[in-house]
Design a protein around this motif. Structure first.
Motif, PDB file in Angstrom:
ATOM      1  N   ALA A 192     -21.629 -18.955  -0.130  1.00  0.00           N
ATOM      2  CA  ALA A 192     -23.018 -18.493  -0.021  1.00  0.00           C
ATOM      3  C   ALA A 192     -23.717 -18.546  -1.380  1.00  0.00           C
ATOM      4  O   ALA A 192     -24.866 -18.973  -1.475  1.00  0.00           O
ATOM      5  N   ALA A 193     -23.037 -18.111  -2.440  1.00  0.00           N
ATOM      6  CA  ALA A 193     -23.642 -18.138  -3.778  1.00  0.00           C
ATOM      7  C   ALA A 193     -23.896 -19.574  -4.230  1.00  0.00           C
ATOM      8  O   ALA A 193     -24.976 -19.886  -4.757  1.00  0.00           O
ATOM      9  N   LEU A 194     -22.925 -20.452  -4.018  1.00  0.00           N
ATOM     10  CA  LEU A 194     -23.117 -21.864  -4.380  1.00  0.00           C
ATOM     11  C   LEU A 194     -24.222 -22.503  -3.547  1.00  0.00           C
ATOM     12  O   LEU A 194     -25.017 -23.297  -4.064  1.00  0.00           O
ATOM     13  N   GLU A 195     -24.282 -22.145  -2.282  1.00  0.00           N
ATOM     14  CA  GLU A 195     -25.330 -22.693  -1.420  1.00  0.00           C
ATOM     15  C   GLU A 195     -26.707 -22.199  -1.865  1.00  0.00           C
ATOM     16  O   GLU A 195     -27.687 -22.953  -1.842  1.00  0.00           O
ATOM     17  N   PHE A 196     -26.809 -20.945  -2.296  1.00  0.00           N
ATOM     18  CA  PHE A 196     -28.081 -20.445  -2.830  1.00  0.00           C
ATOM     19  C   PHE A 196     -28.519 -21.303  -4.020  1.00  0.00           C
ATOM     20  O   PHE A 196     -29.667 -21.744  -4.088  1.00  0.00           O
ATOM     21  N   ILE A 197     -27.607 -21.531  -4.954  1.00  0.00           N
ATOM     22  CA  ILE A 197     -27.955 -22.326  -6.138  1.00  0.00           C
ATOM     23  C   ILE A 197     -28.355 -23.738  -5.735  1.00  0.00           C
ATOM     24  O   ILE A 197     -29.340 -24.289  -6.233  1.00  0.00           O
ATOM     25  N   ARG A 198     -27.601 -24.339  -4.826  1.00  0.00           N
ATOM     26  CA  ARG A 198     -27.934 -25.702  -4.385  1.00  0.00           C
ATOM     27  C   ARG A 198     -29.335 -25.737  -3.764  1.00  0.00           C
ATOM     28  O   ARG A 198     -30.156 -26.590  -4.110  1.00  0.00           O
ATOM     29  N   ARG A 199     -29.630 -24.793  -2.877  1.00  0.00           N
ATOM     30  CA  ARG A 199     -30.940 -24.787  -2.220  1.00  0.00           C
ATOM     31  C   ARG A 199     -32.055 -24.501  -3.218  1.00  0.00           C
ATOM     32  O   ARG A 199     -33.125 -25.116  -3.160  1.00  0.00           O
ATOM     33  N   PHE A 200     -31.833 -23.558  -4.143  1.00  0.00           N
ATOM     34  CA  PHE A 200     -32.840 -23.265  -5.160  1.00  0.00           C
ATOM     35  C   PHE A 200     -33.109 -24.507  -6.004  1.00  0.00           C
ATOM     36  O   PHE A 200     -34.259 -24.879  -6.240  1.00  0.00           O
ATOM     37  N   CYS A 201     -32.051 -25.152  -6.466  1.00  0.00           N
ATOM     38  CA  CYS A 201     -32.203 -26.295  -7.369  1.00  0.00           C
ATOM     39  C   CYS A 201     -32.756 -27.540  -6.675  1.00  0.00           C
ATOM     40  O   CYS A 201     -33.261 -28.436  -7.354  1.00  0.00           O
ATOM     41  N   THR A 202     -32.681 -27.605  -5.348  1.00  0.00           N
ATOM     42  CA  THR A 202     -33.306 -28.715  -4.627  1.00  0.00           C
ATOM     43  C   THR A 202     -34.717 -28.355  -4.165  1.00  0.00           C
ATOM     44  O   THR A 202     -35.396 -29.183  -3.562  1.00  0.00           O
ATOM     45  N   GLY A 203     -35.145 -27.118  -4.423  1.00  0.00           N
ATOM     46  CA  GLY A 203     -36.477 -26.684  -4.033  1.00  0.00           C
ATOM     47  C   GLY A 203     -36.580 -26.284  -2.568  1.00  0.00           C
ATOM     48  O   GLY A 203     -37.683 -26.187  -2.027  1.00  0.00           O
ATOM     49  N   ASP A 204     -35.457 -26.025  -1.901  1.00  0.00           N
ATOM     50  CA  ASP A 204     -35.430 -25.664  -0.487  1.00  0.00           C
ATOM     51  C   ASP A 204     -35.664 -24.159  -0.310  1.00  0.00           C
ATOM     52  O   ASP A 204     -34.754 -23.405   0.018  1.00  0.00           O
ATOM     53  N   VAL A 205     -36.895 -23.729  -0.519  1.00  0.00           N
ATOM     54  CA  VAL A 205     -37.240 -22.308  -0.428  1.00  0.00           C
ATOM     55  C   VAL A 205     -36.997 -21.780   0.982  1.00  0.00           C
ATOM     56  O   VAL A 205     -36.439 -20.690   1.162  1.00  0.00           O
TER      57      VAL A 205
END
Length: 116
Positions: free
Chosen positions: A10-23
Motif C-alpha cells: 500500500a505504501a509503495l502503491e501510494f508513492i507510485r500513484r503520487f509520482c505518476t500524478g494519479d490523484v
C-alpha cells in the motif's frame, strides 16, 4: 495474518500513484480520517488532502526507492523524487488504520520547491 506485506504494498502503491500524478487512484488507499503532515502542507482528512492535490496536482516524475522499513504498525520509505532539474530525497512515514493509510508524515528539504 501478517499485515506487513500488504502495508508495504500500500505504501509503495501510494508513492507510485503520487509520482505518476494519479490523484484519483490515491483515494482508495487512504482512510477517511487520514492525516497528512509535511513541510508545505498539513491536512486533517482524506477529502482535504485530495482537494489540495487536485488544486496543485503532482507532476508525473520518476522515482527511485532508496530504503523501505516496515513493521506491523508502520512503513518508512526513503526515495529520490527525480525532478528534471535535480533529485529530491524524501522520507515518508506511513501509519495505518486497518488496511488503509491513516497518516503520512513527509520530510524533505522544501527549498527545492520554494527557492533557496
Amino acid at each position: 495474518m501478517d499485515p506487513v506485506p500488504s502495508r508495504r504494498r500500500a505504501a509503495l502503491e501510494f508513492i507510485r500513484r503520487f509520482c505518476t500524478g494519479d490523484v484519483n487512484g490515491i483515494h482508495d488507499l487512504l482512510a477517511e480520517d487520514f492525516q497528512f503532515t509535511g513541510p508545505l502542507l498539513q491536512c486533517g482528512s482524506r477529502k482535504a488532502y485530495l482537494e489540495s492535490l487536485r488544486t496543485a496536482p503532482p507532476e508525473p516524475t520518476p522515482f527511485r526507492i532508496l530504503s523501505l522499513i516496515a513493521d506491523a504498525e508502520q512503513v518508512a520509505i526513503f526515495y529520490e523524487y527525480l525532478k528534471a532539474d535535480h533529485p529530491i530525497t524524501i522520507a515518508q512515514l506511513f501509519r495505518f488504520a486497518g488496511s488503509k493509510i491513516g497518516e503520512i508524515m513527509v520530510v524533505f528539504d522544501a527549498r527545492s520547491f520554494v527557492g533557496d
